[in-house]
Design a protein around this motif. Structure first.
Motif, PDB file in Angstrom:
ATOM      1  N   GLN A   1      -2.989 -29.157 -20.543  1.00  0.00           N
ATOM      2  CA  GLN A   1      -1.609 -29.095 -20.071  1.00  0.00           C
ATOM      3  C   GLN A   1      -1.560 -29.251 -18.554  1.00  0.00           C
ATOM      4  N   ASP A   2      -2.499 -28.659 -17.852  1.00  0.00           N
ATOM      5  CA  ASP A   2      -2.536 -28.784 -16.397  1.00  0.00           C
ATOM      6  C   ASP A   2      -2.722 -30.242 -15.992  1.00  0.00           C
ATOM      7  N   GLN A   3      -3.657 -30.941 -16.650  1.00  0.00           N
ATOM      8  CA  GLN A   3      -3.867 -32.356 -16.327  1.00  0.00           C
ATOM      9  C   GLN A   3      -2.603 -33.169 -16.572  1.00  0.00           C
ATOM     10  N   ALA A   4      -1.889 -32.865 -17.647  1.00  0.00           N
ATOM     11  CA  ALA A   4      -0.687 -33.637 -17.973  1.00  0.00           C
ATOM     12  C   ALA A   4       0.414 -33.398 -16.955  1.00  0.00           C
ATOM     13  N   TRP A   5       0.648 -32.152 -16.555  1.00  0.00           N
ATOM     14  CA  TRP A   5       1.673 -31.884 -15.544  1.00  0.00           C
ATOM     15  C   TRP A   5       1.301 -32.530 -14.211  1.00  0.00           C
ATOM     16  N   ARG A   6       0.007 -32.479 -13.863  1.00  0.00           N
ATOM     17  CA  ARG A   6      -0.418 -33.099 -12.615  1.00  0.00           C
ATOM     18  C   ARG A   6      -0.259 -34.616 -12.665  1.00  0.00           C
ATOM     19  N   ALA A   7      -0.533 -35.209 -13.838  1.00  0.00           N
ATOM     20  CA  ALA A   7      -0.371 -36.656 -13.968  1.00  0.00           C
ATOM     21  C   ALA A   7       1.092 -37.053 -13.811  1.00  0.00           C
ATOM     22  N   LEU A   8       2.007 -36.287 -14.414  1.00  0.00           N
ATOM     23  CA  LEU A   8       3.428 -36.560 -14.227  1.00  0.00           C
ATOM     24  C   LEU A   8       3.820 -36.407 -12.766  1.00  0.00           C
ATOM     25  N   ASP A   9       3.391 -35.328 -12.148  1.00  0.00           N
ATOM     26  CA  ASP A   9       3.733 -35.082 -10.749  1.00  0.00           C
ATOM     27  C   ASP A   9       3.198 -36.195  -9.851  1.00  0.00           C
ATOM     28  N   ALA A  10       1.971 -36.656 -10.117  1.00  0.00           N
ATOM     29  CA  ALA A  10       1.400 -37.746  -9.323  1.00  0.00           C
ATOM     30  C   ALA A  10       2.188 -39.038  -9.531  1.00  0.00           C
ATOM     31  N   GLY A  11       2.621 -39.298 -10.774  1.00  0.00           N
ATOM     32  CA  GLY A  11       3.433 -40.481 -11.023  1.00  0.00           C
ATOM     33  C   GLY A  11       4.755 -40.423 -10.280  1.00  0.00           C
ATOM     34  N   PHE A  12       5.399 -39.267 -10.305  1.00  0.00           N
ATOM     35  CA  PHE A  12       6.651 -39.121  -9.555  1.00  0.00           C
ATOM     36  C   PHE A  12       6.408 -39.372  -8.068  1.00  0.00           C
ATOM     37  N   GLY A  13       5.270 -38.918  -7.578  1.00  0.00           N
ATOM     38  CA  GLY A  13       4.948 -39.159  -6.176  1.00  0.00           C
ATOM     39  C   GLY A  13       4.810 -40.636  -5.862  1.00  0.00           C
ATOM     40  N   ARG A  14       4.169 -41.386  -6.768  1.00  0.00           N
ATOM     41  CA  ARG A  14       4.027 -42.823  -6.545  1.00  0.00           C
ATOM     42  C   ARG A  14       5.375 -43.519  -6.546  1.00  0.00           C
ATOM     43  N   GLY A  15       6.253 -43.117  -7.456  1.00  0.00           N
ATOM     44  CA  GLY A  15       7.582 -43.706  -7.479  1.00  0.00           C
ATOM     45  C   GLY A  15       8.379 -43.369  -6.244  1.00  0.00           C
ATOM     46  N   ARG A  16       8.254 -42.137  -5.778  1.00  0.00           N
ATOM     47  CA  ARG A  16       9.014 -41.675  -4.612  1.00  0.00           C
ATOM     48  C   ARG A  16       8.576 -42.402  -3.346  1.00  0.00           C
ATOM     49  N   ARG A  17       7.288 -42.705  -3.246  1.00  0.00           N
ATOM     50  CA  ARG A  17       6.768 -43.322  -2.027  1.00  0.00           C
ATOM     51  C   ARG A  17       7.290 -44.728  -1.786  1.00  0.00           C
ATOM     52  N   LEU A  18       7.842 -45.384  -2.807  1.00  0.00           N
ATOM     53  CA  LEU A  18       8.410 -46.715  -2.602  1.00  0.00           C
ATOM     54  C   LEU A  18       9.656 -46.685  -1.747  1.00  0.00           C
ATOM     55  N   GLY A  19      10.302 -45.529  -1.658  1.00  0.00           N
ATOM     56  CA  GLY A  19      11.503 -45.423  -0.859  1.00  0.00           C
ATOM     57  C   GLY A  19      12.700 -46.042  -1.549  1.00  0.00           C
ATOM     58  N   PRO A  20      13.853 -46.084  -0.870  1.00  0.00           N
ATOM     59  CA  PRO A  20      15.080 -46.626  -1.477  1.00  0.00           C
ATOM     60  C   PRO A  20      14.986 -48.123  -1.677  1.00  0.00           C
ATOM     61  N   GLY A  21      15.836 -48.622  -2.577  1.00  0.00           N
ATOM     62  CA  GLY A  21      15.854 -50.047  -2.866  1.00  0.00           C
ATOM     63  C   GLY A  21      17.036 -50.386  -3.745  1.00  0.00           C
ATOM     64  N   PRO A  22      16.946 -51.467  -4.491  1.00  0.00           N
ATOM     65  CA  PRO A  22      18.048 -51.844  -5.382  1.00  0.00           C
ATOM     66  C   PRO A  22      18.311 -50.767  -6.429  1.00  0.00           C
TER      67      PRO A  22
END
Length: 319
Positions: A164-185
Motif C-alpha cells: 500500500q505504501d508503494q502504491a500511494w507513493r507511486a500515485l503521489d510521484a505521478g501527480f508530481g510529474r503532472g504538476r511539474r508541467l505547469g499550466p497549459g491548454p
C-alpha cells in the motif's frame, strides 16, 4: 477517428475467481464470474517454458483486475503478448488497447525480461484497466488514461503486487510529474505533448471521484463502474464513436454518482493547471514531506479510507 486507442506506457469486488483452461500452450482462456473471459495468446514464442512464464504473468495481472469487481468487464476480450528486442530498458516497452473488430490488449515484452521484472512492471494492469471504459475519443483521453493510471496502482496494491505504501507513493510521484508541467491548454484539449498532465490530472479526477462516492454516497468507484459494465460496456466495446466523455460521466451519475462525475468533469475538462489535491490528501491523511517521502496520518478515519482503496481485496465478493 483513429482506429486504435493507443497508450504508450505503459483495476473492489464480485463472482467466483477467474479460472484458466488447462491447456499450457500458446493460447489460453481465463474466465471470471458471469462467464466473461479473456483469451490470452502468446505469439511467436517457440520455447514452451517461456510461453508458460508469459501466460502466468498475464494471468496474475488479470487476477489483479478482478479486484475491481470480481469479473472481467467484457464478455470477451483478447490479450496478445509479443516479444521484441528493444533499447528501452523497461520489461514492457510498449502496450496498447485496440478497439474495433474485437477488443484486444497488446503487450510488447523484452525477450530478456524476467518474471520478477514483469511482475514489477505496471503496463499490463494499466492496459487491462482500459477495458473498464468505452472509447472516449481525443477529448476524453485524459479520462481514459487517468482511469488506467489510477487503477494501475490501486489494483496492484489490492492484489499484493505492490505494498500500500508503494502504491500511494507511486500515485503521489505521478501527480508530481503532472504538476511539474505547469499550466497549459485546457485538459480536454491537450495533445500528446502534455502526456504527464493528461495521465496524472486524469488520475486525480478518478481519485477525487472515488473519494466523493465513498464519503458522500456510501459507494465507491468500483461499484459504479461495475454497474456500467453490466448495462452498457459490451454494447460499446467495438464502437469507436460510441460515447462522449460528458455522456460517460452522466451515465456514471445515473448509476449512482448522483452528480459527482459530471461536477468533477466540468471542473477538470476546462482546467489549465494541475488540480489542487490538498483536500483529497487531507481526507486520506497523506502528508508529503517536500522531498521524495510521504507520511501518513494515524487518524482512524484516514487509515480506514486508505485501506478501503488500497487494501487486500478478495476476488469473489460482489459489490
Amino acid at each position: 477517428m483513429p482506429c486504435l486507442l493507443l497508450t504508450v506506457c505503459a483495476l473492489a469486488l464480485a463472482g467466483p475467481p477467474a479460472r484458466a483452461d488447462d491447456d499450457a500452450g500458446v493460447a489460453r482462456t481465463l474466465r471470471s464470474g458471469g462467464g466473461n473471459a479473456l483469451q490470452v495468446r502468446v505469439e511467436g514464442v517457440a520455447d514452451p517454458e517461456r510461453a508458460a512464464l508469459l501466460q502466468a504473468w498475464v494471468a496474475e495481472c488479470a487476477d489483479a483486475a478482478l479486484t475491481a469487481f470480481g469479473r472481467y468487464p467484457l464478455r470477451t476480450a483478447q490479450v496478445r503478448v509479443r516479444e521484441i528486442d528493444s533499447r528501452d530498458p523497461s520489461p514492457v516497452p510498449w502496450g496498447q488497447t485496440r478497439r474495433g473488430d474485437g477488443v484486444a490488449v497488446l503487450l510488447f515484452v523484452r525477450r530478456d525480461a524476467s518474471l520478477a521484472q514483469l511482475r514489477a512492471d505496471w503496463t499490463a494492469v494499466h492496459e487491462l484497466s482500459h477495458l473498464f471504459h468505452p472509447y472516449l475519443g481525443r477529448e476524453g483521453r485524459w479520462m481514459a488514461e487517468g482511469l488506467a493510471s489510477y487503477y494501475q496502482n490501486v489494483l496492484r496494491a489490492r492484489a499484493g503486487l505492490l505494498s500500500q505504501d508503494q502504491a500511494w507513493r507511486a500515485l503521489d510521484a505521478g501527480f508530481g510529474r503532472g504538476r511539474r508541467l505547469g499550466p497549459g491548454p485546457a485538459l480536454a484539449e491537450l495533445g500528446r505533448g502534455g502526456t504527464m498532465r493528461v495521465y496524472w490530472a486524469g488520475a486525480a479526477y478518478w481519485l477525487e471521484a472515488d473519494l466523493a462516492l465513498r464519503r458522500e454516497r456510501g459507494l465507491d468507484l468500483d461499484t459504479v463502474l461495475s454497474r456500467y459494465a453490466r448495462c452498457c460496456l459490451d454494447a460499446t466495446a467495438d464502437d469507436m464513436d460510441a460515447v462522449s466523455p460528458q455522456d460517460f460521466a452522466a451515465e456514471l451519475d445515473r448509476l449512482g454518482g448522483d452528480g459527482v462525475f459530471a461536477r468533477l468533469y466540468r471542473r477538470y475538462a476546462r482546467s489549465r493547471e494541475f488540480p489542487d489535491l490538498s483536500a483529497a490528501y487531507a481526507a486520506l491523511g497523506l502528508e508529503p514531506d517536500g522531498g521524495s517521502g510521504l507520511g501518513y496520518s494515524p487518524r482512524a478515519d484516514a487509515q480506514k479510507l486508505r485501506t478501503a482503496i488500497m487494501g487486500p481485496r478478495a476476488r469473489n465478493a460482489a459489490p
